[in-house]
Design a protein around this motif. Structure first.
Motif, PDB file in Angstrom:
ATOM      1  N   VAL A  23       0.834  -1.203   0.000  1.00 55.29           N
ATOM      2  CA  VAL A  23       0.000   0.000   0.000  1.00 55.29           C
ATOM      3  C   VAL A  23       0.864   1.246   0.000  1.00 55.29           C
ATOM      4  N   TYR A  37      -5.717  -6.555   3.534  1.00 50.38           N
ATOM      5  CA  TYR A  37      -6.969  -5.813   3.375  1.00 50.38           C
ATOM      6  C   TYR A  37      -8.113  -6.568   4.041  1.00 50.38           C
ATOM      7  N   TRP A  60      -2.545   0.690  -4.251  1.00 44.29           N
ATOM      8  CA  TRP A  60      -2.130  -0.602  -3.726  1.00 44.29           C
ATOM      9  C   TRP A  60      -1.687  -1.472  -4.886  1.00 44.29           C
TER      10      TRP A  60
END
Length: 141
Positions: A23, A37, A60
């Motif tokens: 990220v 996530y 990301w």
């Protein structure tokens, strides 16, 4: 074999629930990092020591699933350094990362920490996503 890393905007697409990704935080003082996530309930990226909500992340990238396919960040660093017509020594001075470490990253003998990647990208006057996008131009040997 070509290795591709696609940087995806959180405005256009989110990862699968439980997916491990790289990220890029919106805050320029924060470093690119590995995160998991979690879609529900707060749509957040768990980075181990804390969390980022989706509105704190700009991009990301999915990590390769095949363990034999390493991220070719070292080759991307070398390619970007050569494009900038910079020696390892000069890059080391500008980034604060030792020349020995840069050599090991470029040769694939050592994987850099995300803070080192960010420092190197800044010294090369490119963004981390730009450096990461160069990975798809590097072929695995």
């Amino acid at each position: 074999m070509k290795m591709e890393i696609e940087m995806v905007s959180t405005k256009t697409k989110l990862p699968r629930n439980g997916q491990v990704v790289l990220v890029v935080p919106k805050d320029p003082d924060l470093q690119i990092c590995k995160a998991t996530y979690f879609g529900a309930p707060d749509y957040c990226f768990d980075v181990g020591l804390g969390e980022f909500s989706t509105n704190q992340i700009s991009h990301w990238a999915e990590l390769p699933q095949n363990p034999n396919k390493k991220l070719q960040i070292g080759k991307a660093i070398k390619a970007a350094r050569k494009m900038a017509r910079m020696s390892q020594s000069t890059l080391a001075k500008r980034s604060g990362v030792s020349q020995v470490s840069i050599s090991k990253y470029e040769s694939g003998k050592m994987d850099p920490q995300f803070s080192s990647v960010a420092a190197i990208a800044e010294a090369l006057e490119i963004s981390v996503p730009e450096l990461a996008s160069m990975i798809d131009k590097c072929r695995e040997e």
